[in-house]
Design a protein around this motif. Structure first.
Motif, mmCIF file in Angstrom:
data_model
loop_
_atom_site.group_PDB
_atom_site.id
_atom_site.type_symbol
_atom_site.label_atom_id
_atom_site.label_comp_id
_atom_site.label_asym_id
_atom_site.label_seq_id
_atom_site.Cartn_x
_atom_site.Cartn_y
_atom_site.Cartn_z
ATOM 1 N N ARG A 232 -26.224 9.937 7.795
ATOM 2 C CA ARG A 232 -26.927 10.707 6.389
ATOM 3 C C ARG A 232 -27.640 11.942 6.990
ATOM 4 O O ARG A 232 -28.822 12.428 6.239
ATOM 5 N N GLY A 233 -27.586 12.550 8.015
ATOM 6 C CA GLY A 233 -28.122 13.715 8.720
ATOM 7 C C GLY A 233 -29.545 13.483 9.353
ATOM 8 O O GLY A 233 -29.738 12.265 9.933
ATOM 9 N N MET A 234 -30.217 14.467 9.630
ATOM 10 C CA MET A 234 -31.627 14.346 10.093
ATOM 11 C C MET A 234 -32.596 14.042 9.016
ATOM 12 O O MET A 234 -32.753 14.392 8.082
ATOM 13 N N PRO A 235 -33.740 13.298 9.590
ATOM 14 C CA PRO A 235 -33.605 12.261 11.060
ATOM 15 C C PRO A 235 -32.690 11.468 10.689
ATOM 16 O O PRO A 235 -32.424 10.782 9.631
ATOM 17 N N PRO A 236 -32.312 10.830 12.176
ATOM 18 C CA PRO A 236 -31.369 9.713 11.777
ATOM 19 C C PRO A 236 -32.124 8.378 11.558
ATOM 20 O O PRO A 236 -33.098 8.280 11.598
ATOM 21 N N TRP B 239 -40.157 10.239 16.895
ATOM 22 C CA TRP B 239 -40.271 11.177 17.904
ATOM 23 C C TRP B 239 -39.512 12.390 17.260
ATOM 24 O O TRP B 239 -40.133 13.434 17.757
ATOM 25 N N LEU B 240 -38.195 12.405 16.717
ATOM 26 C CA LEU B 240 -37.839 13.525 16.213
ATOM 27 C C LEU B 240 -38.404 14.136 15.239
ATOM 28 O O LEU B 240 -38.581 15.353 15.086
ATOM 29 N N ARG B 241 -39.188 13.478 14.326
ATOM 30 C CA ARG B 241 -39.967 14.049 13.244
ATOM 31 C C ARG B 241 -41.076 14.771 13.712
ATOM 32 O O ARG B 241 -41.408 15.715 13.132
ATOM 33 N N ALA B 242 -41.699 13.991 14.828
ATOM 34 C CA ALA B 242 -42.949 14.546 15.300
ATOM 35 C C ALA B 242 -42.318 15.937 16.021
ATOM 36 O O ALA B 242 -43.100 17.200 15.864
ATOM 37 N N GLY B 243 -41.091 16.147 16.595
ATOM 38 C CA GLY B 243 -40.820 17.106 17.176
ATOM 39 C C GLY B 243 -40.575 18.355 16.175
ATOM 40 O O GLY B 243 -40.900 19.375 16.520
ATOM 41 N N GLN B 244 -39.955 17.790 14.931
ATOM 42 C CA GLN B 244 -39.636 18.941 13.957
ATOM 43 C C GLN B 244 -41.161 19.603 13.557
ATOM 44 O O GLN B 244 -41.275 20.642 13.394
ATOM 45 N N GLY C 176 -30.593 -1.597 12.367
ATOM 46 C CA GLY C 176 -31.654 -1.859 11.632
ATOM 47 C C GLY C 176 -32.664 -2.137 12.580
ATOM 48 O O GLY C 176 -32.588 -1.907 13.965
ATOM 49 N N LEU C 177 -33.615 -3.223 12.257
ATOM 50 C CA LEU C 177 -34.854 -3.593 13.072
ATOM 51 C C LEU C 177 -34.784 -5.059 13.060
ATOM 52 O O LEU C 177 -35.674 -5.652 13.507
ATOM 53 N N THR C 178 -33.685 -5.775 12.948
ATOM 54 C CA THR C 178 -33.688 -6.980 13.280
ATOM 55 C C THR C 178 -32.803 -7.279 14.575
ATOM 56 O O THR C 178 -32.327 -8.364 14.914
ATOM 57 N N ASP C 179 -32.268 -6.236 15.091
ATOM 58 C CA ASP C 179 -31.295 -6.252 16.247
ATOM 59 C C ASP C 179 -31.586 -4.822 16.883
ATOM 60 O O ASP C 179 -32.197 -4.276 16.514
ATOM 61 N N SER C 180 -31.334 -4.709 18.312
ATOM 62 C CA SER C 180 -31.399 -3.274 18.754
ATOM 63 C C SER C 180 -30.060 -3.274 19.830
ATOM 64 O O SER C 180 -29.355 -4.261 20.266
ATOM 65 N N ILE D 145 -30.659 -0.245 33.678
ATOM 66 C CA ILE D 145 -31.488 0.569 33.021
ATOM 67 C C ILE D 145 -30.875 1.283 31.786
ATOM 68 O O ILE D 145 -29.889 1.976 31.906
ATOM 69 N N ASP D 146 -31.440 0.941 30.545
ATOM 70 C CA ASP D 146 -30.681 1.294 29.217
ATOM 71 C C ASP D 146 -31.418 2.366 28.556
ATOM 72 O O ASP D 146 -32.378 2.079 28.050
ATOM 73 N N ALA D 147 -30.882 3.899 28.638
ATOM 74 C CA ALA D 147 -31.368 4.634 28.150
ATOM 75 C C ALA D 147 -30.973 5.034 26.928
ATOM 76 O O ALA D 147 -31.260 6.250 26.223
ATOM 77 N N THR D 148 -30.088 4.415 26.196
ATOM 78 C CA THR D 148 -29.548 4.730 25.085
ATOM 79 C C THR D 148 -30.126 4.660 23.687
ATOM 80 O O THR D 148 -31.133 3.761 23.785
ATOM 81 N N ASN D 149 -29.673 5.008 22.634
ATOM 82 C CA ASN D 149 -30.285 4.822 21.355
ATOM 83 C C ASN D 149 -29.147 4.959 20.443
ATOM 84 O O ASN D 149 -28.288 5.619 20.241
ATOM 85 N N PRO D 150 -29.361 3.862 19.377
ATOM 86 C CA PRO D 150 -28.168 3.551 18.373
ATOM 87 C C PRO D 150 -28.508 4.415 17.266
ATOM 88 O O PRO D 150 -28.846 3.800 16.130
ATOM 89 N N LEU D 151 -28.546 5.539 17.487
ATOM 90 C CA LEU D 151 -28.753 6.471 16.020
ATOM 91 C C LEU D 151 -27.792 6.551 15.322
ATOM 92 O O LEU D 151 -26.643 6.952 15.642
ATOM 93 N N ASP D 152 -27.994 6.516 13.867
ATOM 94 C CA ASP D 152 -27.183 6.696 12.957
ATOM 95 C C ASP D 152 -27.368 8.077 12.024
ATOM 96 O O ASP D 152 -28.369 8.219 11.220
ATOM 97 N N PHE D 153 -26.476 9.070 12.361
ATOM 98 C CA PHE D 153 -26.655 10.406 11.906
ATOM 99 C C PHE D 153 -25.900 10.705 10.562
ATOM 100 O O PHE D 153 -25.621 11.752 9.968
#
Ligand SMILES: NC(=O)c1ccc[n+]([C@@H]2O[C@H](COP(=O)([O-])OP(=O)(O)OC[C@H]3O[C@@H](n4cnc5c(N)ncnc54)[C@H](OP(=O)(O)O)[C@@H]3O)[C@@H](O)[C@H]2O)c1
Length: 216
Positions: free
Chosen positions: A103-107, A198-203, A112-116, A93-101
């Motif tokens: 440049r700050g919030m939101p990440p 999800w982060l933008r919606a949370g903000q 990108g969108l051609t791999d994950s 089960i992979d619960a991870t996220n490849p977030l790039d912070f």
């Protein structure tokens, strides 16, 4: 619960602790994996039951099912530390996220969108069946989720139908209405891309206890 099934959870952060506690509360035999087992000693004592703490390799070996709950940028290095052969023939089960912070919030997204990260994990663990799951909600809502709008389904994807069935069973044990399966592991591109949204919606809503759902 299915016997005393052994679960290895790779990670020592909020996600690993919540999921580890969730599995333990359902009677699973849980081992968390970390580079520094000592720091989980208080957590281990608090949860009690059949929980233990070891290295990443020990937790991967322990689990008949393995959960990845490590920092996105470090996840592939963690798999190397754990040893890819220890995941052979297991549901992961992979619960991870490849977030790039950087440049700050939101990440942004590291790949990108051609791999994950989900696809990268599956490529690194070709003998395991990887299911992306739990990455689209906050850690506090992963187990026994309650939403004012009623029961919710968890977004998942993965290449193996049998593995996804196992994961859907766990979701139901944890109190989810079920899974919303978006197909093969390439769907992780979109489940991971939901997280900046999800982060933008949370903000906007001033909450971290929400979940993105499809209504019709
Ligand atoms: N927090 C949430 O609500 C949430 C919700 C959904 C998904 N996620 C995703 O779930 C994952 C875990 O999140 P988290 O907030 O619980 O913890 P986190 O702080 O993102 O990650 C902590 C884990 O990453 C490992 N780690 C960090 N840098 C490392 C490195 N250089 N080499 C090896 N291991 C390293 C740590 O190892 P040690 O144990 O050895 O220190 C620890 O186990 C992340 O990918 C996150 O994006 C988080």
């Amino acid at each position: 619960m299915t016997g005393s099934k052994r679960v290895g959870v790779l990670g020592s952060g909020d996600v690993a602790k919540q999921l580890g506690r969730g599995f333990a509360s359902r009677g699973y035999d849980v081992m968390l994996g970390t580079r520094e087992p000592k720091k989980l000693e208080a957590w281990r004592r608090e949860v009690g039951g059949t929980v233990s703490v070891g290295s990443f390799a020990e937790a991967a070996a322990h689990g008949e099912l393995v959960v990845l709950a490590t920092h996105g940028a470090a996840t592939e290095a963690v798999l190397e530390l754990a040893g890819p052969t220890r995941f052979r023939a297991k549901v992961v089960i992979d619960a991870t996220n490849p977030l790039d912070f950087s440049r700050g919030m939101p990440p942004g997204l590291l790949f990108g969108l051609t791999d994950s990260l989900g696809e990268r994990v599956q490529r690194k663990l070709p003998e395991a069946t990887v299911v992306k799951c739990f990455n689209t909600v906050g850690s506090l809502k992963m187990v026994d989720p309650r939403f004012s709008s009623g029961p919710a389904r968890m977004w998942i994807c993965g290449n193996d139908a049998g593995a996804k069935k196992v994961v859907e069973g766990i979701l139901k044990e944890f109190g989810w209405a079920g899974a919303l399966d978006v197909g093969g592991i390439d769907g992780a591109r979109w489940l991971e891309a939901m997280v900046p949204l999800w982060l933008r919606a949370g903000q906007a809503l001033q909450t971290w206890e929400h979940v993105l759902q499809v209504v019709r």
